[in-house]
Design a protein around this motif. Sequence first.
Motif, PDB file in Angstrom:
ATOM      1  N   TRP A 322      -8.026   3.154   3.208  1.00 34.89           N
ATOM      2  CA  TRP A 322      -7.501   3.640   1.919  1.00 34.89           C
ATOM      3  C   TRP A 322      -7.779   5.126   1.736  1.00 34.89           C
ATOM      4  CZ3 TRP A 322     -10.433   5.498  -2.242  1.00 34.89           C
ATOM      5  CH2 TRP A 322      -9.704   5.773  -3.402  1.00 34.89           C
ATOM      6  N   ALA A 323      -8.981   5.555   2.118  1.00 31.01           N
ATOM      7  CA  ALA A 323      -9.334   6.968   1.951  1.00 31.01           C
ATOM      8  C   ALA A 323      -8.540   7.862   2.889  1.00 31.01           C
ATOM      9  CB  ALA A 323     -10.832   7.163   2.172  1.00 31.01           C
ATOM     10  N   VAL A 324      -8.282   7.400   4.106  1.00 25.43           N
ATOM     11  CA  VAL A 324      -7.611   8.239   5.094  1.00 25.43           C
ATOM     12  C   VAL A 324      -6.103   8.287   4.860  1.00 25.43           C
ATOM     13  CG1 VAL A 324      -7.094   8.470   7.557  1.00 25.43           C
ATOM     14  CG2 VAL A 324      -9.412   7.926   6.805  1.00 25.43           C
ATOM     15  N   ASN A 325      -5.533   7.216   4.365  1.00 27.80           N
ATOM     16  CA  ASN A 325      -4.084   7.129   4.232  1.00 27.80           C
ATOM     17  C   ASN A 325      -3.573   8.168   3.233  1.00 27.80           C
ATOM     18  OD1 ASN A 325      -1.451   6.378   4.291  1.00 27.80           O
ATOM     19  ND2 ASN A 325      -1.763   4.302   3.515  1.00 27.80           N
ATOM     20  N   SER A 326      -2.691   9.063   3.679  1.00 31.74           N
ATOM     21  CA  SER A 326      -2.158  10.126   2.824  1.00 31.74           C
ATOM     22  C   SER A 326      -1.247   9.592   1.736  1.00 31.74           C
ATOM     23  CB  SER A 326      -1.398  11.141   3.683  1.00 31.74           C
ATOM     24  OG  SER A 326      -0.310  10.521   4.345  1.00 31.74           O
ATOM     25  N   ARG A 327      -0.736   8.379   1.912  1.00 29.11           N
ATOM     26  CA  ARG A 327       0.132   7.794   0.893  1.00 29.11           C
ATOM     27  C   ARG A 327      -0.644   7.389  -0.357  1.00 29.11           C
ATOM     28  NH1 ARG A 327       5.252   6.080   2.259  1.00 29.11           N
ATOM     29  NH2 ARG A 327       5.912   6.547   4.380  1.00 29.11           N
ATOM     30  N   ARG A 328      -1.964   7.424  -0.299  1.00 35.33           N
ATOM     31  CA  ARG A 328      -2.789   7.010  -1.432  1.00 35.33           C
ATOM     32  C   ARG A 328      -3.390   8.209  -2.178  1.00 35.33           C
ATOM     33  NH1 ARG A 328       0.121   3.135  -1.635  1.00 35.33           N
ATOM     34  NH2 ARG A 328       0.077   1.686   0.119  1.00 35.33           N
ATOM     35  N   ASP A 329      -2.871   9.406  -1.921  1.00 35.57           N
ATOM     36  CA  ASP A 329      -3.397  10.609  -2.574  1.00 35.57           C
ATOM     37  C   ASP A 329      -2.770  10.823  -3.941  1.00 35.57           C
ATOM     38  OD1 ASP A 329      -5.010  11.086  -0.452  1.00 35.57           O
ATOM     39  OD2 ASP A 329      -3.754  12.627   0.459  1.00 35.57           O
ATOM     40  N   THR A 330      -2.756   9.799  -4.772  1.00 36.79           N
ATOM     41  CA  THR A 330      -2.227   9.927  -6.128  1.00 36.79           C
ATOM     42  C   THR A 330      -3.225   9.345  -7.117  1.00 36.79           C
ATOM     43  OG1 THR A 330      -1.057   7.801  -6.064  1.00 36.79           O
ATOM     44  CG2 THR A 330       0.143   9.746  -5.299  1.00 36.79           C
ATOM     45  N   LEU A 331      -3.173   9.849  -8.335  1.00 37.59           N
ATOM     46  CA  LEU A 331      -4.084   9.381  -9.371  1.00 37.59           C
ATOM     47  C   LEU A 331      -3.807   7.917  -9.728  1.00 37.59           C
ATOM     48  CD1 LEU A 331      -6.274  10.030 -11.430  1.00 37.59           C
ATOM     49  CD2 LEU A 331      -4.489  10.881 -12.970  1.00 37.59           C
ATOM     50  N   ASP A 367      -6.503  14.633  -4.534  1.00 38.52           N
ATOM     51  CA  ASP A 367      -6.873  14.968  -3.166  1.00 38.52           C
ATOM     52  C   ASP A 367      -7.939  14.040  -2.612  1.00 38.52           C
ATOM     53  OD1 ASP A 367      -5.081  16.985  -3.226  1.00 38.52           O
ATOM     54  OD2 ASP A 367      -6.529  18.566  -3.686  1.00 38.52           O
ATOM     55  N   LEU A 368      -7.962  13.984  -1.296  1.00 39.12           N
ATOM     56  CA  LEU A 368      -8.893  13.104  -0.586  1.00 39.12           C
ATOM     57  C   LEU A 368     -10.350  13.377  -0.927  1.00 39.12           C
ATOM     58  CD1 LEU A 368      -9.670  11.024   1.569  1.00 39.12           C
ATOM     59  CD2 LEU A 368      -9.365  12.816   3.301  1.00 39.12           C
ATOM     60  N   PRO A 369     -10.863  14.596  -0.890  1.00 38.60           N
ATOM     61  CA  PRO A 369     -12.285  14.798  -1.204  1.00 38.60           C
ATOM     62  C   PRO A 369     -12.656  14.332  -2.608  1.00 38.60           C
ATOM     63  CG  PRO A 369     -11.364  16.763  -0.166  1.00 38.60           C
ATOM     64  CD  PRO A 369     -10.229  15.869  -0.498  1.00 38.60           C
ATOM     65  N   VAL A 370     -11.739  14.534  -3.563  1.00 33.89           N
ATOM     66  CA  VAL A 370     -12.045  14.165  -4.944  1.00 33.89           C
ATOM     67  C   VAL A 370     -12.067  12.660  -5.103  1.00 33.89           C
ATOM     68  CG1 VAL A 370     -11.316  14.411  -7.347  1.00 33.89           C
ATOM     69  CG2 VAL A 370     -11.039  16.312  -5.754  1.00 33.89           C
ATOM     70  N   ARG A 371     -11.022  12.003  -4.658  1.00 30.64           N
ATOM     71  CA  ARG A 371     -10.967  10.544  -4.854  1.00 30.64           C
ATOM     72  C   ARG A 371     -12.011   9.831  -4.009  1.00 30.64           C
ATOM     73  NH1 ARG A 371      -7.381   7.643  -1.303  1.00 30.64           N
ATOM     74  NH2 ARG A 371      -6.400   8.961   0.281  1.00 30.64           N
TER      75      ARG A 371
END
Length: 498
Positions: A322-331, A367-371
């Motif tokens: 989940w963290a790596v997948n770029s499709r999950r970079d949304t709030l 963004d990935l670091p934040v989430r």
Amino acid sequence: MLRREQKSFFNFFLRWGFKWGGLVLLSLVLLSPVRLFADEPGANAAVDWLLEATNHLGKWIWDTNTFDKQTCRLWKAFEIPAGAKISHATLLITVDNGYTLFLDGQEIGRGSDWRTVTEYDVTQLLAPGRHTVAVEGFNDRLEGGLIFGLEIQLADQRVVEVLSDDTWSVVPNPLRHWASRKTPLPDWHRAIVIGSMHHHPWENWPVGFTVGLPLRPVIVHFWQAGWFQLVLVTVCLLALLFSVWLMTQLTAQSAAQDFLQVERARIARDIQDDLGAQLTQLVLLGEVAQREEPADSPAQIKFNQLCAQARELSHAMDEVVWAVNSRRDTLRDFVSYVCKYAQIFLNPTPIRCRLDVEPEIPATAFDLPVRRNLFLAVKEALNNAAKYSEAGELFLRIYRKDHKLVVAVEDNGKGFNPAQASAERNGLANMAQRMSEISGACELSSQPGSGCLVVFTVPLNRTSRRVWRSWRRRRLPDELATAKTGGNGPAEANLRNG
């Protein structure tokens, strides 16, 4: 014959004598009022303006040669004594046939009627020092000439006069900025005097006198100065070059970001497909071996531990995917995943999970670091509540406030004194450090017997950019959609069902 000739001569004399006599008599009658008027005060006024128009004038000057449709440029330099104070300065001019007048390179007047003398008040245009006067005259036909006079009255009663004479210079060829030059060029020859004030053909001159308004200096503001405009153009060019450079950098960064998104999606797919399938197979093999062994045998216990460890490993792998997948970079996806994780995590515990989530969470970029840091901090708070709170209910609240995302974890457990709690054991230091890395904040409030409240705050202006590259993401291969459930893939489903 003699009588006839005498009679004809007599008739001729009578006929022409009466005509000429009548004309002379008529002339006397018409001119008599003028003579009578000359004794009255009005005649003095007519004489006054004539004297005023011709006073302080030089001589008629022009170029060496005169021809029709001729343009003649005349130039003269003069000095006003240093330290002198100018009381009044009057300039008189006319040119047969027209002119353009310059003072220190600045155009101050024009004229097209050579029979009229024009007066200019140039008091405010002059100061002590060197000055130049230039005239561009035009001769339409026949004779051409310039007559000029400048009288400068100083405060100490001294007078500086500049008259048209043979000291003026003729500019033979059109030269740029010739009217503003302080010194003449070697090829400028002297003008010639072609006549005095009432010399032929200017005997009956002038017939009019025009007085203009006082001339004022042109105020040049700093933004109208050449140096300022040059600096402005330079700054604009530098800004344009910087914009081009910045656009190039942004284009390169966008391309690198797109490549990174594709790689992240590929890694998530590989982890989901390869490791997930192998973990699922490992759990299935353990369950088959578990059924073949007796219930109380030591192997049964080992197989149970093996399956439990495999399921925990699968959960950890789902979090990584989940963290790596770029499709999950949304709030929106972050909120959905955290809520699902809290429900699944607390399901085996006696704590009932209640969700209070703001509706219509936008699909802005997160963004990935934040989430990742925020998720791990929330996970730590849930883990502490499950281990130490002895609560019956836990509230997970997620909402936006003042351009910030707020995630609150509150339980109704036994609570504790934060001053006496061990930060290492409860992971409080880890939660605070993770939030500081993303410019967020972690606030904890608890009292014995009053439960515990942990509030995480993250600024959205740092991460909430519109997903303007979503059209690029649609171009990813369709097989990347295997991770579309945010971690709830086949491996996780099989493990939980097992």
